[in-house]
Design a protein around this motif. Structure first.
Motif, PDB file in Angstrom:
ATOM      1  N   TRP D  40       0.834  -1.211   0.000  1.00  0.00           N
ATOM      2  CA  TRP D  40       0.000   0.000   0.000  1.00  0.00           C
ATOM      3  C   TRP D  40       0.861   1.250   0.000  1.00  0.00           C
ATOM      4  CZ3 TRP D  40      -4.379  -1.379  -1.725  1.00  0.00           C
ATOM      5  CH2 TRP D  40      -4.850  -2.674  -1.450  1.00  0.00           C
ATOM      6  N   VAL D  41       2.059   1.135   0.565  1.00  0.00           N
ATOM      7  CA  VAL D  41       3.011   2.239   0.479  1.00  0.00           C
ATOM      8  C   VAL D  41       3.476   2.389  -0.972  1.00  0.00           C
ATOM      9  CG1 VAL D  41       5.248   3.102   1.257  1.00  0.00           C
ATOM     10  CG2 VAL D  41       3.754   1.890   2.857  1.00  0.00           C
ATOM     11  N   MET D  42       3.714   1.245  -1.608  1.00  0.00           N
ATOM     12  CA  MET D  42       4.148   1.273  -3.007  1.00  0.00           C
ATOM     13  C   MET D  42       3.046   1.867  -3.885  1.00  0.00           C
ATOM     14  SD  MET D  42       7.264   0.154  -3.111  1.00  0.00           S
ATOM     15  CE  MET D  42       7.756  -0.637  -4.636  1.00  0.00           C
ATOM     16  N   GLU D  43       1.793   1.532  -3.565  1.00  0.00           N
ATOM     17  CA  GLU D  43       0.679   2.126  -4.320  1.00  0.00           C
ATOM     18  C   GLU D  43       0.734   3.648  -4.213  1.00  0.00           C
ATOM     19  OE1 GLU D  43      -1.950   0.817  -6.058  1.00  0.00           O
ATOM     20  OE2 GLU D  43      -1.505  -1.321  -5.777  1.00  0.00           O
ATOM     21  N   ALA D  44       0.958   4.120  -2.984  1.00  0.00           N
ATOM     22  CA  ALA D  44       1.018   5.572  -2.779  1.00  0.00           C
ATOM     23  C   ALA D  44       2.194   6.162  -3.545  1.00  0.00           C
ATOM     24  CB  ALA D  44       1.134   5.879  -1.279  1.00  0.00           C
ATOM     25  N   ARG D  45       3.344   5.494  -3.464  1.00  0.00           N
ATOM     26  CA  ARG D  45       4.529   5.990  -4.162  1.00  0.00           C
ATOM     27  C   ARG D  45       4.251   6.107  -5.657  1.00  0.00           C
ATOM     28  NH1 ARG D  45      10.002   2.564  -5.209  1.00  0.00           N
ATOM     29  NH2 ARG D  45       8.880   2.123  -7.141  1.00  0.00           N
ATOM     30  N   GLU D  46       3.613   5.084  -6.205  1.00  0.00           N
ATOM     31  CA  GLU D  46       3.347   5.094  -7.636  1.00  0.00           C
ATOM     32  C   GLU D  46       2.314   6.138  -8.013  1.00  0.00           C
ATOM     33  OE1 GLU D  46       5.154   3.545  -9.972  1.00  0.00           O
ATOM     34  OE2 GLU D  46       6.405   3.060  -8.253  1.00  0.00           O
ATOM     35  N   ARG D  47       1.522   6.564  -7.031  1.00  0.00           N
ATOM     36  CA  ARG D  47       0.570   7.646  -7.305  1.00  0.00           C
ATOM     37  C   ARG D  47       1.188   9.012  -7.060  1.00  0.00           C
ATOM     38  NH1 ARG D  47      -4.719   4.432  -5.307  1.00  0.00           N
ATOM     39  NH2 ARG D  47      -5.950   6.327  -5.466  1.00  0.00           N
ATOM     40  N   GLY D  48       2.470   9.017  -6.718  1.00  0.00           N
ATOM     41  CA  GLY D  48       3.165  10.299  -6.595  1.00  0.00           C
ATOM     42  C   GLY D  48       3.370  10.789  -5.183  1.00  0.00           C
ATOM     43  N   ALA D  49       2.994   9.987  -4.193  1.00  0.00           N
ATOM     44  CA  ALA D  49       3.205  10.428  -2.817  1.00  0.00           C
ATOM     45  C   ALA D  49       4.695  10.411  -2.490  1.00  0.00           C
ATOM     46  CB  ALA D  49       2.469   9.502  -1.857  1.00  0.00           C
ATOM     47  N   LYS D  50       5.075  11.281  -1.577  1.00  0.00           N
ATOM     48  CA  LYS D  50       6.475  11.290  -1.133  1.00  0.00           C
ATOM     49  C   LYS D  50       6.610  10.302   0.028  1.00  0.00           C
ATOM     50  CE  LYS D  50      10.421  14.061  -0.081  1.00  0.00           C
ATOM     51  NZ  LYS D  50      11.233  15.064  -0.728  1.00  0.00           N
ATOM     52  N   ILE D  51       7.540   9.367  -0.114  1.00  0.00           N
ATOM     53  CA  ILE D  51       7.737   8.366   0.925  1.00  0.00           C
ATOM     54  C   ILE D  51       9.089   8.603   1.582  1.00  0.00           C
ATOM     55  CG2 ILE D  51       7.609   5.906   1.488  1.00  0.00           C
ATOM     56  CD1 ILE D  51       5.196   6.855  -0.117  1.00  0.00           C
ATOM     57  N   ILE D  52       9.058   8.714   2.893  1.00  0.00           N
ATOM     58  CA  ILE D  52      10.279   9.042   3.633  1.00  0.00           C
ATOM     59  C   ILE D  52      10.560   7.934   4.637  1.00  0.00           C
ATOM     60  CG2 ILE D  52      11.347  10.707   5.209  1.00  0.00           C
ATOM     61  CD1 ILE D  52       9.227  12.748   4.059  1.00  0.00           C
ATOM     62  N   HIS D  53      11.805   7.539   4.711  1.00  0.00           N
ATOM     63  CA  HIS D  53      12.195   6.540   5.700  1.00  0.00           C
ATOM     64  C   HIS D  53      13.253   7.140   6.599  1.00  0.00           C
ATOM     65  CE1 HIS D  53      14.029   2.393   6.777  1.00  0.00           C
ATOM     66  NE2 HIS D  53      12.957   2.603   7.504  1.00  0.00           N
ATOM     67  N   VAL D  54      12.928   7.291   7.860  1.00  0.00           N
ATOM     68  CA  VAL D  54      13.895   7.777   8.830  1.00  0.00           C
ATOM     69  C   VAL D  54      14.266   6.593   9.697  1.00  0.00           C
ATOM     70  CG1 VAL D  54      14.310   9.382  10.721  1.00  0.00           C
ATOM     71  CG2 VAL D  54      12.889  10.079   8.783  1.00  0.00           C
ATOM     72  N   ASP D  55      15.480   6.137   9.558  1.00  0.00           N
ATOM     73  CA  ASP D  55      15.877   4.910  10.246  1.00  0.00           C
ATOM     74  C   ASP D  55      17.395   4.815  10.250  1.00  0.00           C
ATOM     75  OD1 ASP D  55      14.386   2.145  11.047  1.00  0.00           O
ATOM     76  OD2 ASP D  55      16.399   1.741  10.292  1.00  0.00           O
ATOM     77  N   PRO D  56      17.966   4.297  11.328  1.00  0.00           N
ATOM     78  CA  PRO D  56      19.433   4.220  11.381  1.00  0.00           C
ATOM     79  C   PRO D  56      20.029   3.454  10.208  1.00  0.00           C
ATOM     80  CG  PRO D  56      18.488   3.684  13.517  1.00  0.00           C
ATOM     81  CD  PRO D  56      17.347   3.816  12.559  1.00  0.00           C
ATOM     82  N   ARG D  57      19.319   2.464   9.718  1.00  0.00           N
ATOM     83  CA  ARG D  57      19.912   1.600   8.713  1.00  0.00           C
ATOM     84  C   ARG D  57      19.337   1.873   7.330  1.00  0.00           C
ATOM     85  NH1 ARG D  57      19.471  -3.889   8.828  1.00  0.00           N
ATOM     86  NH2 ARG D  57      17.286  -3.677   9.379  1.00  0.00           N
ATOM     87  N   PHE D  58      20.159   1.665   6.330  1.00  0.00           N
ATOM     88  CA  PHE D  58      19.678   1.679   4.951  1.00  0.00           C
ATOM     89  C   PHE D  58      19.169   0.271   4.673  1.00  0.00           C
ATOM     90  CE2 PHE D  58      19.729   1.380   0.417  1.00  0.00           C
ATOM     91  CZ  PHE D  58      19.494   2.654  -0.048  1.00  0.00           C
ATOM     92  N   THR D  59      17.859   0.094   4.738  1.00  0.00           N
ATOM     93  CA  THR D  59      17.267  -1.232   4.635  1.00  0.00           C
ATOM     94  C   THR D  59      16.546  -1.371   3.298  1.00  0.00           C
ATOM     95  OG1 THR D  59      15.187  -0.488   5.563  1.00  0.00           O
ATOM     96  CG2 THR D  59      16.863  -1.265   7.113  1.00  0.00           C
ATOM     97  N   ARG D  60      15.872  -2.509   3.136  1.00  0.00           N
ATOM     98  CA  ARG D  60      15.091  -2.706   1.926  1.00  0.00           C
ATOM     99  C   ARG D  60      13.956  -1.679   1.858  1.00  0.00           C
ATOM    100  NH1 ARG D  60      15.298  -9.364   2.000  1.00  0.00           N
ATOM    101  NH2 ARG D  60      16.105  -9.053   4.086  1.00  0.00           N
TER     102      ARG D  60
END
Lengths: 156, 249, 286, 845
Positions: D40-60
């Protein structure tokens, strides 16, 4: 490829939910001759739309995993090996242990005379893959026994 | 029928690998830590018919850092080397246009292994025949989609009619080119060395970065030429023998 | 820097055992031996013809064993005979080998038992005619793969296979026929051995320096170098061996060893060119 | 979340993330741990939403998003604080929402003092007892409505207090704490602001990256404040989604197996506060809002449990309930096991010997029990510790000296029993049994039902002290099959409850306080409406709108977005056409929309409660947060949290640096258990605070499940991640001589373990206060048993608890690392002694 037919053909489909994380993906469990032949995503689920992650996709291997055991095992105090113990006998012994510990560690009041009504000597830690109904019976029974240290994965 | 694997949507979860193994009853392929990012499957072979590749491209600049993931699978080539060279007829082209090894006919000669430009085929541990993706032929027969495509949580693996997938892939490429540097289609050209794949890919870097051959060619393309030169060599050999026998010292 | 994906192979090396290069050697030897037997029979050199047709039979026996034993499902050898596939050099080869080895076995049986001599001679002639094809078809078989070291030398690989077969057949004659009757075998051995050395050079040229590394480096390179020493020594001995039984036998042994080693060198080169992705990438450079 | 909004559950549902214009994923590795939800996050991303990940690690997860910000573990509160700072400083709040739906206008008491005034403490701090008293945090006036300034100008109103409180959380300061650039914080803040308001909504999702810290609850509060300021709660594409890691972890807090709760978030009676039912209800119920009906919930629960014995005359058997008088959380129990106070332990589908922080201490505790019951699929480490624990190998424990009597019992799998799970979005979904469990494998339902039956029988046969609660307990469930499995549906029906005629109730509105209704869990009331198992509803999602209200059943009352009254403006109209969800229909005179309104159906938007109104009647038509006594979203939390009404940034319990913001280093309220084997590594300001120079964090991988019992036994999962590894940056590898693919030894003052080395550019050094720091990342799935084995990362951890939820801090502790394999056998305690000595910790107090 002697048999080109999908083994799910003609199987009974039982609807289920994935036991791993809390996304709650729908699963279709295919059953033939009282055996599960396949577990895959339930396309009807509005949450998962038939999809599964690697863990969910491995659920059949989970319930049939090579390390799974189906008999009670008992280790006596200071024992150095597992022993066999019939299920009914184990249930009996556990009931006895519970009541004995309850008698031994019952606290009616605290030092200042406040009611406690509890059994302090027993604790419980449950996984969060248990059903609501199971949690309910647990909490109900423990509370009646006076056991308050009833905890689960959520704390961990 | 075929696959379109869109790596811009792949989250590297490996659900495809597991769903494939569960359905096709493939054994685990050993418990070996490779240190190659999160890839411990290493390759496609007889026991692993889906393989998720992980490529870490992490420079000093965080903005350009990326972690590529791609679920690899048999390409179900239009001109399939494995099918061409199989001496038993175990490898067939099905009514779905897919390339399938019939394990009750395969005798394990292994010729297909060396005739595959993608290194897809390997020996199956369980019965010592050669194994690769069947595109879940048995599922297709009952109207189900392949196990991997069904499981894929993010539709990175899409299943469908190859021509439609080609169209979809072109559209998708046009759509993502601005967002993803290096986006390119792979095996979508029916005029390439294998006549186009039944599995198409949208990649974010050169194919070789993912361990894919940049310009795969079906080996049987040169077969007539090879027989000709071999014929000449045989004739020369015959001549040489006759000459040696004819000359008397 | 490692190339490709963690330096992993892009194409898979053969899943075959060493029985397969052994087969290439034995089958090649058998093919040319049958042809020389046929030619010597025509030249009325029955002594050498006998040695060679028996050699061809031995080669066929070893070949059959190797072919079947290397199958992961040997009991399914007959599945090869379900179909005739012109696109599969292995399928074509199975029929070549069947026709050839069948002829050889009839000829050799007749030779040994003395029964049905004319039929024996007839099949010896058939085997002699098929022989060169038997010797060379395996170059198509390995060439029709994606191993760059086999796929790329389109012109020279068949020549190398022909030369190795010639050298092998000649060497067999040197080894097992008396010096007085092995003249043509000796000449074939010298010619084949020399051609083998030359063909390999030509093959390197056809491949170019980068791809030729598959043949010059590593285990394949070491084998090739040994083969070269064995072959040249064999050629020298064979040249000096005229009328010398002992030298003939030494020359035969050296050239047999040289040919076998050469086969393994080619086989290992093919595997090496698959294991290191640089060969595939180099070959497929746009 | 319970504190901020009223209910301890995700405010939204996963599918609704597709409607978000911006999604902030923080303290969660959603793509790896919730891959299917991540669609559902990917759906939002593909619709143009900005997705932000704040996390110590660079993960999948990071690999999939538009922006990844790698903060130092445990600094989330500072990061969120800087976002709040940005919103306030640039006046970006959604004012109309804030003024009407939150407590921002409420005027606080004169004696309330903020951390700005008391250097890191609020008023009410008792240094000698390490705790707060809360009087000064209360609203200025609770008789009737609190005093408010809807212009938000009064210097003592929450909005102004908030502004002062967050003044020091500038992006620049937070950046130094988090080890990032200020610009990155500004980019995130701006993205959230730009994607909030009438036309747009942003969502925040989090997971244990937030909760497993000594500041866990306050971090979530930080997110709640942001979402309230930006007007994102109760609206489509908005909200806060707590991503839970286990199939029914939400269910196990709703119907809690937690020491401090009764079903439906009713508190456990406390020895010092609750002498009788009347006391209990008075202290627990609020004048207004849903908690105003606490009496109905409690009485119905007691009726469900004690049946005919629960009468008005017997005070509904309230006295039969045990009382708590402090912390009885599982960590406390562990200490009590070590001290011999807890003698018997049920370990049910849980593996503390691998899965709990400082697992070594847990194993020692298990070895000090009189009896232990373990129920699982396989023989897990918590059952095998007596012969294969690391402490056996090191000689610290000896099999022959361990007195614990152990019953290992085979459990039934999810396909082998009926029952319901409550997923991360409060959705109860029913599973049907597919096959019978084999041999002696049984469900937990079977186990507890038959254990209860046996205990009841025993008590009936013999004189037993304190027998009444057991004797009176209702324990009748239909049994089926050869194994006499109790009916799960019957249990669910009891949870739902029934009326005086025994008919299933339709919703908690029907509950009565007079003993005429019984209900096992009031928030689940309605799940068996019309005698139908609502949780088993399976109308395909493709035949419904995206809310899919006819798929299963969500608590409360099948609402999918909570507080959804807030999706309409004060007048009841949608804030915008694009974001309409639930609105007031003047003609029908009711709230309608895509979801069940989370509001009294016929309450007009302009309803003003009459004087003396109680419970829901006391909530005005413009107050969406119906669980709160004031009907408002709590930016300032006057009650509910023990460590402050507003979030404050403190360093993790173990940290490599000093707190930049206050002289108070760590959360002063955190619960500590200083004792041998649970030592704390020294942190700066203490002597030798640099003895353990690296930040340690533990996490999960897609391919495994928690402590591994459900994945290390599965070949197809084990092969995907076969060995325990540690992730380090190339810089740290160089610093310590670690070789990729080789072994490393990682140690704290508690334990030493080894792992394969994964040197990866995904891990980068952090610059903190001008100095370079490194981190060591450890997935914690391995143990001594299973198809693949390895050391347990959790052995390294220390037990220090967050004071509200009593959750252990498992991320952001300190450690050291060196190349090569670890010491073995008796060399282990010697090595650790040496480590402690070098850190000058040799005197354990």
């Amino acid at each position: 490829m002697a048999d080109w037919k999908a083994r799910t053909e003609g199987a009974k489909v039982v609807k289920s939910i994935c036991p791993y994380c809390a996304v709650g993906c729908g699963q279709s469990v295919y059953v033939k001759d009282e055996k599960i032949v396949q577990i895959e995503g339930d396309p009807d689920s509005p949450i998962s739309r038939g999809r599964l992650c690697p863990k969910g996709a491995a659920s059949l291997s989970l319930v049939t995993n090579p390390l799974r055991e189906y008999k009670v095992k008992y280790r006596r105090p200071f024992g150095t090996r597992w022993e066999e113990l019939p299920l009914e006998r184990a249930m009996e012994m556990i009931a006895d242990r519970v009541l004995e510990t309850r008698r031994d560690t019952w606290e009616s009041t605290d030092g200042d005379g406040h009611t406690l009504n509890r059994c302090y000597g027993i604790a419980h830690l449950g996984g969060a893959t248990l059903d609501n109904e199971e949690n309910y019976l647990m909490k109900k029974l423990y509370t009646a026994l006076g056991v308050v240290q009833v905890e689960n994965q959520a704390r961990i | 029928m075929g696959f379109f694997t869109d790596t811009t949507l792949c989250i590297g979860c490996k659900a495809c690998e597991v769903a494939c193994k569960e359905w096709n009853k493939l054994p685990s392929d050993g418990y070996e830590f490779t240190g190659e990012s999160y890839d411990n499957t290493k390759e496609l072979n007889g026991n692993s018919w889906r393989h998720v590749a992980f490529i870490e491209q992490l420079g000093q600049e965080r903005d350009t850092s990326r972690w590529l993931m791609e679920s690899d699978v048999c390409k179900h080539c239009t001109h399939a080397g494995c099918l061409d060279v199989c001496p038993t007829g175990a490898i067939i082209r099905t009514e779905f246009g897919t390339v399938v090894i019939q394990d009750d006919i395969c005798n394990g000669c292994g010729y297909c292994v060396v005739a595959c430009p993608f290194g897809v085929i390997g020996e199956k541990q369980e019965d010592h025949t050669m194994g690769k993706c069947t595109l879940c032929y048995d599922r297709l027969k009952v109207g189900e989609q392949p196990a991997c495509a069904k499981a894929c949580p993010t539709e990175s693996i899409q299943f469908g009619v190859v021509d439609e997938l080609r169209e979809r892939a072109e559209k998708r490429l046009a759509n993502v080119q601005a967002r993803f540097a290096g986006a390119q289609l792979y095996l979508n050209d029916p005029n390439d060395g294998v006549g186009g794949g039944g599995s198409l890919f949208l990649l974010l870097d050169k194919p070789e970065v993912y361990g894919l051959p940049p310009n795969p060619i079906v080996p049987t393309k040169d077969l007539p030429l090879r027989w000709r030169t071999a014929g000449i060599a045989a004739a020369l050999l015959f001549g040489a023998v006759v000459l040696c026998a004819a000359v008397r010292e | 820097m490692t190339q490709g994906y963690y330096g992993r192979p892009i194409v898979k090396p053969p899943a075959w055992s060493d029985l397969i290069p052994t087969y290439f050697f034995a089958g090649g030897l058998a093919g040319t031996a049958a042809t020389l037997a046929f030619a010597e029979r025509a030249a009325k050199n029955d002594r050498l013809a006998r040695t060679l047709i028996l050699g061809a039979a031995a080669g066929c026996a070893v070949s059959a064993f190797c072919l079947i034993a290397d199958l992961k499902k040997p009991e399914r050898f007959l599945h090869m005979l379900r179909v005739v596939k012109p696109t599969s050099p292995m399928s074509v080869g199975v029929y070549i080998f069947s026709a050839f080895s069948g002829s050889v076995f009839i000829a050799a049986s007749s030779e040994v038992t003395g029964i049905a001599r004319s039929a024996g001679r007839f099949f010896e002639a058939i085997a002699g005619i098929i022989g060169p094809i038997m010797s060379v078809y395996t170059s198509v078989l390995v060439g029709d793969t994606v191993m760059p070291a086999w796929y790329l030398p389109r012109k020279t690989l068949p020549l190398l296979f022909a030369a190795t077969s010639a050298s092998g057949a000649g060497a067999w004659g040197l080894l097992f026929a008396p010096a007085r009757s092995n003249g043509s075998a000796r000449r074939l051995a010298i010619l084949g051995g020399t051609a083998m050395v030359a063909a390999l050079q030509a093959l390197h040229r056809e491949l170019g320096p980068k791809q030729a590394e598959a043949y010059t480096k590593g285990e394949a390179g070491a084998l090739a170098r040994s083969a070269r020493v064995l072959n040249i020594s064999g050629i020298v001995c064979a040249t000096l061996a005229k009328n010398s039984n002992a030298l003939s036998k030494i020359a035969g042994a050296l050239l047999l060893a040289g040919g076998l080693t050469e086969r393994f060198a080619v086989y290992r080169a093919g595997c090496a060119s698959a294991k290191d992705p640089k060969y595939v990438l180099e070959a497929q450079k746009a | 979340m319970g504190t901020s909004f009223g209910r301890g559950g995700a405010t939204t549902f996963q599918q609704d993330l597709q409607n978000s214009d911006c999604i902030l994923i923080m303290g969660s590795n959603m793509a790896e741990n919730h891959p299917v939800g991540f669609q559902w996050v990917m759906e939002a991303r593909e619709r143009g939403a900005k997705i932000i990940h704040v996390d110590p690690r660079f993960t999948r997860t990071s690999a999939m998003v538009n922006l990844h910000v790698p903060i130092r573990p445990g600094t989330d509160t500072a990061f969120l604080g800087a976002i709040i700072h940005y919103i306030l400083e640039h006046d970006r709040a959604f004012k109309e929402y804030v003024v009407n739906y939150t407590n921002a206008p409420v005027i606080l008491r004169e004696d309330f003092k903020d951390t700005e005034e008391l250097d890191g403490f609020f008023s009410g701090w008792h240094e000698d007892q390490n705790r707060y008293t809360f009087e000064s945090w209360q609203y200025g006036s609770m008789d009737g409505a609190p005093h408010m300034d809807k212009t938000l100008q009064d210097p003592r109103c929450v909005y102004q207090v908030l502004k002062r409180h967050y003044a020091r959380y500038t992006p620049e300061t937070a950046a130094q704490i988090c080890g990032i650039d200020a610009q990155q914080i500004i980019e995130v803040a701006e993205a959230l602001c730009a994607n909030s308001g009438r036309e747009r909504t942003s969502a925040i999702s989090y997971s244990v990256g937030w909760t497993q810290h000594t500041a866990g609850a306050q971090t979530i509060r930080g997110a709640a404040i942001i979402q309230l300021l930006l007007g994102n709660i109760g609206r489509p594409g908005g909200g806060i989604l707590a991503l839970r890691g286990h199939a029914s972890i939400q269910g196990s807090t709703d119907i809690p197996t937690l020491f401090n709760l009764l079903p439906g978030y009713i508190p456990m009676p406390h020895a010092l506060a609750h002498d009788n039912l009347k006391d209990f209800i008075e202290s627990g119920s609020a004048m207004a809002g849903a908690w105003g009906n606490l009496d109905r919930y409690v009485v119905s629960l007691l009726k469900a449990w004690f049946g005919e014995h629960a009468t008005e005359k017997s005070d509904f058997c309230f006295d039969l309930l045990p009382r708590i008088n402090g912390d009885h959380s599982t960590y406390r129990s562990i200490m009590d096991m070590l001290d011999g106070k807890v003698k018997g332990f049920f370990c049910i589908g849980e593996n503390p010997a691998v899965g709990s922080g400082n697992s070594g201490l847990h194993r020692r505790a298990l070895a000090n029990l009189e009896w232990l019951v373990v129920r699982d699929f396989n023989e897990i480490e918590s059952a095998s510790f007596w012969y294969d624990a690391p402490e056996i190998e090191s000689g610290e424990l000896r099999t022959e000296s361990i007195k614990t009597e152990i019953f290992w019992m085979p459990a039934a799998g999810h396909t082998e029993k009926d029952g319901s799970f409550t997923n991360t979005q409060r959705l109860l979904q029913w599973r049907d049994k597919a096959v019978e469990p084999q041999d002696e494998a049984r469900s937990e339902l079977w186990f507890y039902y038959h254990l209860g039956k046996r205990i009841k029988e025993k008590i009936a046969q013999q004189a037993e002290p304190h027998a009444d609660p057991i004797r009176f307990l209702t324990w009748e469930y239909p049994e089926t099959g050869e194994t006499r499995e109790p009916s799960a549906a019957a249990v669910l029906r009891e949870i739902n409850g029934w009326d005086a005629q025994g008919k299933a109730l339709s919703g908690f509105g029907e509950l009565k306080a007079d003993g005429s209704t019984a209900c096992g869990c009031w928030i689940y009331c309605g799940c068996y409406k019309d005698e139908q198992n609502q949780t088993a509803r399976r109308k395909p999602g493709s035949e419904q709108n995206w809310v899919a209200p006819e798929w299963a059943w969500a608590w409360p009352a099948n609402r999918r977005i909570l507080y959804n009254r807030a999706s309409a403006d004060p007048q009841g109209k949608p804030w915008s056409e694009r974001k309409k969800y639930v609105w007031w229909d003047e003609q029908k005179s009711e709230w309608i929309g895509f979801d069940t309104p989370d509001f009294a159906k016929n309450k007009r938007p302009d309803y003003i409660p009459p004087n003396g109104a109680k419970a829901d009647d006391a909530i005005a038509g413009g107050q969406p947060f119906i669980m709160q006594a004031d009907g408002l979203g709590w930016i300032f939390a006057p009650t509910g949290l023990v460590d402050g009404p507003l979030p404050v940034y403190y360093e993790p319990h173990e940290s490599p640096v000093r707190n930049l913001l206050y002289s108070q280093q760590a959360n002063p309220c955190r619960r500590q258990f200083p004792r041998p084997f649970n030592e704390s590594n020294p942190s700066p300001s203490e002597l030798h605070g640099d003895a353990f120079p690296f930040v340690l964090h533990t996490y999960r991988l897609t391919e495994h499940h928690t402590a591994g019992a459900m994945s290390r036994s599965v070949p197809h999962l084990s092969e995907l991640q076969p060995e325990f590894f540690c992730e380090v940056s190339p810089e740290l590898a160089q610093l310590r001589g670690l070789i990729h693919g080789d072994w490393a030894t990682i140690f704290t003052s508690r334990a030493v373990i080894e792992a394969r080395v994964m040197v990866t550019g995904r891990v980068k050094p952090m610059i903190l206060q001008g100095k370079e720091f490194h981190s060591v990342g450890l997935p914690y799935h391995w143990g001594s048993r299973g198809l693949v084995t390895g050391d347990s990362a959790n052995d390294l951890l220390q037990i220090t608890l967050e004071p509200n939820a009593h959750i252990n801090e498992t991320k952001g502790l300190t450690c050291d690392i060196m190349p090569g394999r670890r010491p073995r056998g008796e060399a282990v305690p010697a090595f650790l002694n040496d480590v402690r000595k070098r850190a000058h910790m040799d005197v354990v107090t």
